[in-house]
Scaffold this motif. Structure first.
Motif, PDB file in Angstrom:
ATOM      1  N   MET A  21      49.476  76.339  20.540  1.00 51.32           N
ATOM      2  CA  MET A  21      48.430  75.252  19.713  1.00 51.32           C
ATOM      3  C   MET A  21      49.040  75.034  18.278  1.00 51.32           C
ATOM      4  O   MET A  21      49.161  74.054  17.694  1.00 51.32           O
ATOM      5  CB  MET A  21      47.225  75.895  19.738  1.00 51.32           C
ATOM      6  N   ALA A  22      49.859  76.169  17.725  1.00 47.39           N
ATOM      7  CA  ALA A  22      50.297  76.129  16.332  1.00 47.39           C
ATOM      8  C   ALA A  22      51.267  75.003  16.213  1.00 47.39           C
ATOM      9  O   ALA A  22      51.506  74.063  15.522  1.00 47.39           O
ATOM     10  CB  ALA A  22      50.907  77.286  15.816  1.00 47.39           C
ATOM     11  N   VAL A  23      52.059  74.600  17.630  1.00 44.89           N
ATOM     12  CA  VAL A  23      53.141  73.827  17.367  1.00 44.89           C
ATOM     13  C   VAL A  23      52.658  72.403  17.267  1.00 44.89           C
ATOM     14  O   VAL A  23      53.086  71.626  16.821  1.00 44.89           O
ATOM     15  CB  VAL A  23      54.077  73.978  18.704  1.00 44.89           C
ATOM     16  N   THR A  24      51.666  72.172  18.285  1.00 41.77           N
ATOM     17  CA  THR A  24      50.739  70.848  18.464  1.00 41.77           C
ATOM     18  C   THR A  24      50.143  70.645  17.258  1.00 41.77           C
ATOM     19  O   THR A  24      50.514  69.386  16.527  1.00 41.77           O
ATOM     20  CB  THR A  24      49.703  71.239  19.494  1.00 41.77           C
ATOM     21  N   SER A  25      49.720  71.469  16.296  1.00 44.02           N
ATOM     22  CA  SER A  25      49.017  70.988  14.996  1.00 44.02           C
ATOM     23  C   SER A  25      50.365  70.984  14.088  1.00 44.02           C
ATOM     24  O   SER A  25      50.012  70.167  13.149  1.00 44.02           O
ATOM     25  CB  SER A  25      48.202  72.145  14.460  1.00 44.02           C
ATOM     26  N   GLU A  26      51.463  71.291  14.292  1.00 46.33           N
ATOM     27  CA  GLU A  26      52.594  71.088  13.130  1.00 46.33           C
ATOM     28  C   GLU A  26      52.773  69.630  13.537  1.00 46.33           C
ATOM     29  O   GLU A  26      53.422  68.947  12.554  1.00 46.33           O
ATOM     30  CB  GLU A  26      53.505  72.067  13.535  1.00 46.33           C
ATOM     31  N   VAL A  27      52.833  69.301  14.748  1.00 51.21           N
ATOM     32  CA  VAL A  27      53.360  67.603  14.963  1.00 51.21           C
ATOM     33  C   VAL A  27      52.486  66.755  14.171  1.00 51.21           C
ATOM     34  O   VAL A  27      52.763  66.067  13.659  1.00 51.21           O
ATOM     35  CB  VAL A  27      53.140  67.539  16.565  1.00 51.21           C
ATOM     36  N   VAL A  28      51.087  67.080  14.382  1.00 55.28           N
ATOM     37  CA  VAL A  28      50.125  66.318  13.570  1.00 55.28           C
ATOM     38  C   VAL A  28      50.209  66.193  12.151  1.00 55.28           C
ATOM     39  O   VAL A  28      50.064  65.399  11.604  1.00 55.28           O
ATOM     40  CB  VAL A  28      48.610  66.368  14.378  1.00 55.28           C
ATOM     41  N   HIS A  29      50.399  67.515  11.651  1.00 56.42           N
ATOM     42  CA  HIS A  29      50.696  67.618  10.336  1.00 56.42           C
ATOM     43  C   HIS A  29      51.972  66.931   9.995  1.00 56.42           C
ATOM     44  O   HIS A  29      51.714  66.483   8.872  1.00 56.42           O
ATOM     45  CB  HIS A  29      50.852  69.404  10.093  1.00 56.42           C
ATOM     46  N   CYS A  30      53.073  66.958  10.620  1.00 52.87           N
ATOM     47  CA  CYS A  30      54.200  66.302  10.137  1.00 52.87           C
ATOM     48  C   CYS A  30      54.005  64.775   9.991  1.00 52.87           C
ATOM     49  O   CYS A  30      54.399  64.410   9.015  1.00 52.87           O
ATOM     50  CB  CYS A  30      55.422  66.576  11.295  1.00 52.87           C
ATOM     51  N   TYR A  31      53.434  64.261  11.094  1.00 56.16           N
ATOM     52  CA  TYR A  31      52.800  62.820  10.892  1.00 56.16           C
ATOM     53  C   TYR A  31      52.027  62.403   9.717  1.00 56.16           C
ATOM     54  O   TYR A  31      52.275  61.459   9.106  1.00 56.16           O
ATOM     55  CB  TYR A  31      52.137  62.128  12.323  1.00 56.16           C
ATOM     56  N   SER A  32      51.223  63.582   9.697  1.00 57.39           N
ATOM     57  CA  SER A  32      50.135  63.295   8.410  1.00 57.39           C
ATOM     58  C   SER A  32      50.951  63.200   7.039  1.00 57.39           C
ATOM     59  O   SER A  32      50.810  62.580   6.166  1.00 57.39           O
ATOM     60  CB  SER A  32      49.171  64.439   8.272  1.00 57.39           C
ATOM     61  N   ASP A  40      63.179  64.391  11.494  1.00 55.14           N
ATOM     62  CA  ASP A  40      64.186  65.290  11.938  1.00 55.14           C
ATOM     63  C   ASP A  40      63.409  66.536  12.684  1.00 55.14           C
ATOM     64  O   ASP A  40      63.713  66.941  13.961  1.00 55.14           O
ATOM     65  CB  ASP A  40      65.143  65.631  11.040  1.00 55.14           C
ATOM     66  N   ARG A  41      62.488  66.912  12.056  1.00 58.67           N
ATOM     67  CA  ARG A  41      61.548  67.957  12.426  1.00 58.67           C
ATOM     68  C   ARG A  41      60.576  67.538  13.871  1.00 58.67           C
ATOM     69  O   ARG A  41      60.505  68.367  14.535  1.00 58.67           O
ATOM     70  CB  ARG A  41      60.552  68.631  11.530  1.00 58.67           C
ATOM     71  N   LEU A  42      60.349  66.500  13.530  1.00 58.02           N
ATOM     72  CA  LEU A  42      59.469  65.799  14.771  1.00 58.02           C
ATOM     73  C   LEU A  42      60.453  65.605  15.809  1.00 58.02           C
ATOM     74  O   LEU A  42      59.680  65.950  16.962  1.00 58.02           O
ATOM     75  CB  LEU A  42      58.715  64.552  14.349  1.00 58.02           C
ATOM     76  N   LYS A  43      61.663  65.464  15.711  1.00 58.62           N
ATOM     77  CA  LYS A  43      62.244  65.214  17.116  1.00 58.62           C
ATOM     78  C   LYS A  43      62.794  66.392  17.651  1.00 58.62           C
ATOM     79  O   LYS A  43      62.895  66.551  18.738  1.00 58.62           O
ATOM     80  CB  LYS A  43      63.818  64.677  16.441  1.00 58.62           C
ATOM     81  N   VAL A  44      62.466  67.512  16.822  1.00 59.31           N
ATOM     82  CA  VAL A  44      62.558  69.015  17.354  1.00 59.31           C
ATOM     83  C   VAL A  44      61.061  69.199  18.139  1.00 59.31           C
ATOM     84  O   VAL A  44      61.262  70.105  19.275  1.00 59.31           O
ATOM     85  CB  VAL A  44      63.075  69.996  16.436  1.00 59.31           C
ATOM     86  N   LEU A  45      60.245  69.089  17.557  1.00 59.65           N
ATOM     87  CA  LEU A  45      58.913  69.442  17.797  1.00 59.65           C
ATOM     88  C   LEU A  45      58.313  68.675  19.076  1.00 59.65           C
ATOM     89  O   LEU A  45      57.882  69.207  19.838  1.00 59.65           O
ATOM     90  CB  LEU A  45      58.057  69.604  16.724  1.00 59.65           C
ATOM     91  N   GLN A  46      58.332  67.396  18.893  1.00 61.17           N
ATOM     92  CA  GLN A  46      57.620  66.591  19.850  1.00 61.17           C
ATOM     93  C   GLN A  46      57.893  66.891  21.326  1.00 61.17           C
ATOM     94  O   GLN A  46      57.023  66.728  22.249  1.00 61.17           O
ATOM     95  CB  GLN A  46      57.763  65.303  19.378  1.00 61.17           C
ATOM     96  N   PRO A  47      59.148  66.891  21.825  1.00 65.83           N
ATOM     97  CA  PRO A  47      59.514  67.142  23.207  1.00 65.83           C
ATOM     98  C   PRO A  47      58.914  68.244  23.778  1.00 65.83           C
ATOM     99  O   PRO A  47      58.588  68.648  24.945  1.00 65.83           O
ATOM    100  CB  PRO A  47      60.739  67.183  23.282  1.00 65.83           C
ATOM    101  N   LEU A  48      58.635  69.528  22.668  1.00 68.13           N
ATOM    102  CA  LEU A  48      57.863  70.553  23.125  1.00 68.13           C
ATOM    103  C   LEU A  48      56.414  70.606  23.252  1.00 68.13           C
ATOM    104  O   LEU A  48      55.961  71.602  23.742  1.00 68.13           O
ATOM    105  CB  LEU A  48      58.336  71.705  22.282  1.00 68.13           C
ATOM    106  N   VAL A  49      55.963  69.580  23.057  1.00 71.23           N
ATOM    107  CA  VAL A  49      54.352  69.477  22.858  1.00 71.23           C
ATOM    108  C   VAL A  49      53.645  68.526  23.831  1.00 71.23           C
ATOM    109  O   VAL A  49      54.031  67.613  23.910  1.00 71.23           O
ATOM    110  CB  VAL A  49      54.067  69.089  21.315  1.00 71.23           C
ATOM    111  N   VAL A  50      52.468  69.076  24.193  1.00 76.45           N
ATOM    112  CA  VAL A  50      51.563  68.124  24.983  1.00 76.45           C
ATOM    113  C   VAL A  50      50.326  68.260  24.163  1.00 76.45           C
ATOM    114  O   VAL A  50      49.699  69.065  23.771  1.00 76.45           O
ATOM    115  CB  VAL A  50      51.411  68.594  26.285  1.00 76.45           C
ATOM    116  N   LEU A  51      50.025  66.915  23.736  1.00 81.05           N
ATOM    117  CA  LEU A  51      48.888  66.982  22.578  1.00 81.05           C
ATOM    118  C   LEU A  51      47.604  66.692  23.479  1.00 81.05           C
ATOM    119  O   LEU A  51      47.704  65.805  24.373  1.00 81.05           O
ATOM    120  CB  LEU A  51      49.016  65.467  21.604  1.00 81.05           C
TER     121      LEU A  51
END
Length: 110
Positions: free
Chosen positions: A1-12, A45-56
């Motif tokens: 869940m921490a990775v998922t919230s990091e994705v949304v946080h990065c977009y924010s 760049d951070r989102l490119k790393v995180l996003q493939p690992l995440v299911v929202l």
């Protein structure tokens, strides 16, 4: 869940920075834009790393889509404000180059 919230946080964070860039561009405060653009690039760049690992989950996905829409609107505004400035700068540089070439060819006026 921490990775998922990091994705949304990065977009924010990205949306916030693009919004600030638009505000600065409206105020013709061009000097701060490169720093913010570099921060945006790092977030992408951070989102490119995180996003493939995440299911929202559906709520996170909706929030991400809302943020992306906000980012797109901000980017369009920044582009619309910056592009004329770049074109003017290019025109001025061309004029200076032409003046320099004429000065070399015909000598500088006394």
């Amino acid at each position: 869940m921490a990775v998922t919230s990091e994705v949304v946080h990065c977009y924010s964070e990205l949306a916030m920075r693009v919004s600030l860039m638009a505000e600065l561009a409206r105020g013709k405060e061009w000097g701060r834009l490169p720093e913010l653009e570099a921060q945006c690039s790092a977030l992408v760049d951070r989102l490119k790393v995180l996003q493939p690992l995440v299911v929202l989950d559906p709520a996170q996905y909706d929030e991400m889509r809302r943020l992306i829409a906000r980012i797109c609107v901000g980017q369009e505004e920044v582009s619309g404000l910056v592009k004329p400035q770049i074109e003017e700068l290019i025109a001025r540089m061309g004029s200076l180059h032409q003046q320099r070439s004429l000065g070399k060819a015909y000598g500088r006026p006394h």
